[in-house]
Design a protein around this motif. Structure first.
Motif, short mmCIF file in Angstrom:
data_model
loop_
_atom_site.label_atom_id
_atom_site.label_comp_id
_atom_site.label_asym_id
_atom_site.label_seq_id
_atom_site.Cartn_x
_atom_site.Cartn_y
_atom_site.Cartn_z
N THR B 87 6.57 0.11 2.21
CA THR B 87 7.10 -1.18 1.81
C THR B 87 7.63 -1.22 0.39
O THR B 87 8.14 -2.24 -0.04
CB THR B 87 6.03 -2.28 1.95
OG1 THR B 87 4.91 -1.89 1.16
CG2 THR B 87 5.61 -2.45 3.39
N ASP B 88 7.50 -0.16 -0.35
CA ASP B 88 7.99 -0.22 -1.73
C ASP B 88 9.50 -0.17 -1.74
O ASP B 88 10.10 0.76 -1.21
CB ASP B 88 7.44 0.96 -2.53
CG ASP B 88 7.88 0.89 -3.98
OD1 ASP B 88 8.79 1.64 -4.36
OD2 ASP B 88 7.33 0.05 -4.71
N ALA B 153 7.77 -5.09 -0.02
CA ALA B 153 6.76 -5.49 -0.99
C ALA B 153 7.44 -6.08 -2.21
O ALA B 153 8.58 -5.75 -2.51
CB ALA B 153 5.93 -4.28 -1.38
N GLY B 157 5.48 -5.31 -7.77
CA GLY B 157 4.31 -6.13 -7.46
C GLY B 157 4.43 -7.58 -7.89
O GLY B 157 3.52 -8.37 -7.68
#
Lengths: 291, 325, 396
Positions: B87-88, B153, B157
């Motif tokens: 998901t990065d 993602a 973050g």
């Protein structure tokens, strides 16, 4: 064994019908490209127009089928002369990119016009009674119309080849395809020759479109959807050649039908791979001359 | 086609006016918050158009199959996200770029030995092959239903891809900035100059001993990489991949965008998608038939009278004004 | 974290503003297919929506108006549909999403529904899994399992062997799985199956394959409309009806508005489905009469029209019960209680556990009535059918 043979025959038959239609439509493109070096990607527009002429003539004006076919040929051929004089002729010396763009633009316009006039539905084809139903030959049933397609196309193809081999016009075409500069210097009016040949090729496309309306549906997005098929026939067959596209069209028609029949999970994948392989092996096409 | 000089005699330093597009883009972010997803799409298409311009405008390779690399990038990013749990976003984008590069190198090496119709046909065939695979391998690609469940993602973050497209817009802008910088470097380099040489007179290039084939393969691979990145971006901003990314119609539309802006010049790739996509957003919904008609007519007119596209017309106007002054 | 808070505030603010503004106008975003080869499908839905609105203005609370913003997805284009749905939510600030002619389009838009809390009323797309993709989805149309499973069960009593030919996308896979279960559970044997590409198929090779397997019946599913006509044509052209192979399937293959284009080939084709335009219950007669009055005597509504019609009825119900102040979660609660004993297709309701439609399934045969081909409802195969796939797989 009996069953396998039966399905082979069936596939070959349907494939041949599809192939003949593809040829009748694409042969004009092959000759045009070989003759004038002009990449007319909008060739499918003529086929679509022929289909619309045929279906409109039959359903709206009650014209009998044979006459409607003739109309498809004549109307589209005549219209193409107008287009050629007005637009195409200005771009003979343009770069490849410009020709490609121009013809794509024509496709967009044609798609919009078709949608506007005819709406988005597929045109229903109403066949005359004597061409409907099944036809019995050697214990198997064949759809009558497909038999007609194969037979009629064979006649057209025969006429065309005869014309190119035996008439003066045909000789001029062959000369110009071989070497345009030389042909011009011996006095052949290549411009008029091209207009005439363009009209003939487009008329044939119209005829093919109308004839094949049952197999390749007539709808506004026709020129986009079938572009790949026409181009493959010409590229694999070889530009400027008559026999090449014939072989290519039959191969493609039969291969396409065979793949859908025996390998439906692969779709048209094998055809494209085969096209790539053939073009890499013979870039000028199976029967092409200019590399 | 004699287009803009391509910059081989121009000063490679960035002129001040070249910062204009980026200022406009940032302004749009603050002034038009409801249109950011359209904006992100425009940015992606600018990147995609830049990649196409490299080969069509600069190297003179005519292709209708560039969507193969775009689509491959899109699906690679999507499959990694939806099926492999990667998901990065950076990893997904890197994978998309790598896939584009690999396919570009492989196909380029094979098809660039041919020319004209054969080449065109091969580009079409390659795209068709990919389209068939995407259609049939539905357990991997979702087939005609498309690939849902693409999870991205948050970037670093922190920045989530939201429904308003804020994150997506800035993310695409950043990637475009990098892409533009790289493309610009290529074009203004000696390599870029040699591309113009190949396009204008490849015979002479052979005569002076410059290896044409490998230059073409190199630029084709670079172009495919950029297209792959653009494809990855579209998956990430939509969180979805459909068969559309590989369609001929979208490849045709891209060509139209490029021509509209002006082929063979970097900013043509900027102007074209902006004008096309904004016009489409405004007009195509109400009048889809007229839209196609308009695009077709415009294309025909541009080819016949305004071969340099919008920027070409602007150039002409500026030249005329200068003459008067 | 900040972004989530900011987005949440925006959503909440929009909802509150919308709730405030909805005292006047409630906006519904309808994503349909209005162009391209499948345009008739969307047109039939759009017409039903407009007709419902015209005839039911009195069913709205005083001072409340409903506005439908229609967008064209051009066909099964999930990317475009998602884009359109996103714009409808963000730019036009709709309070409901509706329409959804195609499964891929509904599936791609589902996450938007969840994120923005906008209830999506599915008026056509029939793949079972769709309603599980978001808690804000309710379906008023049908599922392939609802029709194809009873079809399989019924067919097993009449035929020993069957061949399956379906379009290669969500609904096709559902139809295949459902029929296979019903048929094999009933003792039948599937002698072959094939998945046909969704885009521009040429049906002859596939039907030829089916013919060569010599089944007692061919179970087919393709999207309604032009493809239904094409596969019916192929069935006729290959002489399958004369060879004694019956053509059966869900009602998509003999869709009411296309029957006129299919010639005489469909005569005798048996289907199981939730709606036929020829049904003679009073609610349907009234519906057809209103349709003819508005759109001409030659125009026929299809099952998609009824899906749209009932979808609007459900939306109006939710609006009425909330007196025009529409809140997404309350709306979903109301949808779960929705019932209508008098729909043109018979009694319908929504299953509160799955938010999916519950309706009767009828066996129909294509017959010539008054010179035209229609689907005559022979018997009710099953009443109050809940989507079997969800029951079997224990999904909500």
């Amino acid at each position: 064994m009996q069953a396998v043979l039966a399905s082979v025959v069936s596939v070959a038959f349907h494939g041949a019908a599809l192939g003949m239609i593809l040829y009748v439509i694409s042969v004009g493109l092959s000759v045009t490209m070989g003759l004038m070096g002009f990449a007319n990607l909008a060739h499918g527009v003529f086929a679509m127009a022929g289909g619309y002429v045929l279906t409109t003539a039959i359903s709206r004006f009650g014209v009998p089928f044979p006459l409607a076919l003739a109309l498809a040929f004549v109307v589209v051929g005549a219209a193409s002369i107008v287009l050629e004089r007005l637009l195409y002729s200005r771009l003979y010396t343009a770069s490849d990119l410009e020709q490609v763009l121009f013809t794509i633009g024509l496709i967009f316009i044609a798609v919009a016009v078709a949608r506007f006039i005819y709406g988005t539905l597929q045109q229903p084809v109403v066949l005359p009674e004597y061409l409907k139903g099944q036809f019995s030959l050697l214990g198997r049933d064949f759809p009558t119309y497909r038999v007609f397609i194969i037979g009629f196309s064979a006649v057209m193809v025969g006429l065309l080849w005869f014309g190119v081999e035996r008439t003066r016009w045909g000789a001029m075409v062959r000369a110009t395809v071989d070497n345009r500069a030389m042909a011009q210097s011996v006095g052949i009016d290549t411009r008029r020759l091209f207009t005439l040949t363009f009209a003939l090729g487009s008329g044939l496309a119209g005829l093919g479109g109308g004839l094949g309306a049952e197999i390749i549906a007539i709808q506004p997005t026709y020129p986009f959807e079938n572009l790949v098929y026409f181009l493959v026939v010409v590229a694999v067959g070889g530009l400027g050649s008559l026999r090449g596209p014939f072989v290519a069209a039959l191969l493609i028609g039969i291969a396409d039908t065979a793949c859908k029949y025996w390998l439906p999970q692969f779709g048209a994948f094998p055809i494209y791979v085969a096209t790539i392989a053939i073009l890499l092996w013979r870039p000028a096409g199976l029967f092409g001359r200019h590399a | 086609m004699s287009t803009h000089a391509g910059g081989y005699s121009a000063d490679p330093r960035i002129r001040r006016i070249e910062w204009l597009p980026w200022i406009v883009a940032l302004a749009a972010f603050f002034l038009l918050p409801e249109y950011l997803s359209l904006g992100a799409r425009i940015l992606i298409y600018i990147l995609y158009a830049l990649s196409l311009d490299l080969i069509v405008g600069y190297a003179g390779i005519i292709t209708l199959g560039h969507s193969a690399y775009f689509g491959l990038g899109a699906y690679v990013a999507g499959i990694l996200a939806a099926k492999a749990g990667v998901t990065d976003p950076m990893v997904q984008l890197a994978a998309a770029a790598a896939a584009g590069a690999l396919l570009g190198l492989l196909t380029g090496a094979i098809i660039l030995r041919t020319r004209a119709l054969t080449l065109l046909m091969l580009t079409l065939a390659i795209t068709s092959v990919l389209l068939e695979i995407a259609n049939k391998a539905s357990s991997l690609t979702g087939g005609a239903d498309g690939l849902s469940g693409v999870v991205i993602a948050p970037i670093l973050g922190l920045f989530r891809f939201d429904i308003y497209g804020k994150t997506a817009y800035l993310y695409c802008l950043l990637v475009l900035l990098i892409g533009w910088f790289l493309v610009r470097k290529i074009i203004y380099s000696p390599f870029g100059t040699s591309l113009t040489g190949v396009r204008e007179n490849s015979l002479r290039m052979h005569a002076i001993g410059a290896p044409v084939y490998w230059r073409l393969v190199l630029v084709y691979t670079l172009s495919a990489t950029v297209a792959g990145v653009a494809g990855g971006l579209i998956t990430q901003t939509n969180q979805f991949v459909g068969l559309n990314v590989l369609s001929f119609e979208s490849a045709g539309e891209l060509l139209v965008m490029l021509i509209l802006g002006g082929v063979g010049r970097i900013y043509g790739a900027f102007v074209g998608p902006v004008v096309y996509l904004v016009a489409q957003d405004l007009l195509a919904k109400q009048f889809p038939e007229y839209w196609y008609f308009g695009i077709g007519t415009m294309l025909v007119l541009v080819v016949m009278f305004a071969r340099g596209g919008i920027l070409g017309i602007l150039d002409g106007l500026i030249a005329r004004m200068r003459r008067k002054a | 974290m900040r972004y989530a808070l900011r987005t949440g505030t925006i959503v909440l603010a929009s909802v509150l503003c919308a709730a405030q503004a909805s005292a006047q106008t409630i906006k519904i975003g309808s994503v349909l297919t209005l162009s391209g080869p499948n345009a008739t499908l969307g047109e039939n839905m759009d017409r039903a929506i407009k007709l419902y609105m015209k005839l039911n203005q009195d069913k709205l609370p005083p001072g409340v108006k409903v506005e439908v913003i229609t967008r064209d997805d051009g066909g099964p284009n999930p990317d475009k549909a998602k884009q359109l749905s996103q714009e409808l939510i963000v730019r036009d600030k709709v309070q409901f999403l509706a329409g959804m002619t195609w499964t891929p389009n509904a599936m791609s838009s589902a996450p938007l529904s969840t994120e923005a809390k906008v209830p999506m009323v599915i008026m056509n797309a029939g793949t079972s899994v769709i309603t599980t993709m978001s808690p804000y989805i309710v379906r008023l149309s049908f599922t392939l399992w609802q029709s194809s499973l009873p079809m399989g069960t019924w067919a097993a009593k009449r035929f020993k062997t069957a061949y399956i030919a379906v379009s290669d996308f969500g609904p096709g896979h559902d139809a295949q799985a459902a029929f296979t279960k019903g048929f094999t559970d009933g003792g039948g044997k599937i002698v072959g199956e094939v998945r046909i590409p969704l885009a521009n198929p040429d049906f002859i090779p596939f039907m030829q394959r089916a013919k060569d397997a010599k089944p007692d019946a061919i179970f087919g599913f393709v999207p309604a409309g032009k493809q239904a006509t094409a596969i019916m044509k192929a069935y006729g052209e290959l002489g399958l009806d004369k060879a004694g192979v019956k053509f059966i399937g869900p009602g998509d293959i003999t869709t009411d508005e296309e029957l006129a284009n299919m010639g005489d080939v469909p005569l005798g084709v048996l289907t199981v489905f939730h709606y036929s335009a020829a049904a003679d219950r009073p609610a349907n007669k009234a519906f057809i009469a209103a349709w003819h009055k508005e759109y001409g005597a030659n125009s026929t509504p299809s099952f998609m029209s009824v899906g749209a019609w009932d979808g609007m009825d459900a939306i109006y119900y939710a609006i009425r019960e909330q007196k025009g102040k529409v809140d997404p979660d309350r709306t979903m609660e109301l949808f779960k209680q929705y019932k209508n004993a008098d729909s043109p297709r018979g009694p319908i309701s929504i299953d509160p556990e799955t938010r999916d439609i519950v309706q009767n399934e009828y066996l129909r045969e294509v017959r010539k009535v008054g010179g035209r081909l229609v689907n005559v409802e022979l018997e009710t195969v099953q009443t109050a059918v809940k989507d079997p796939w969800k029951i079997i797989n224990n999904k909500k």
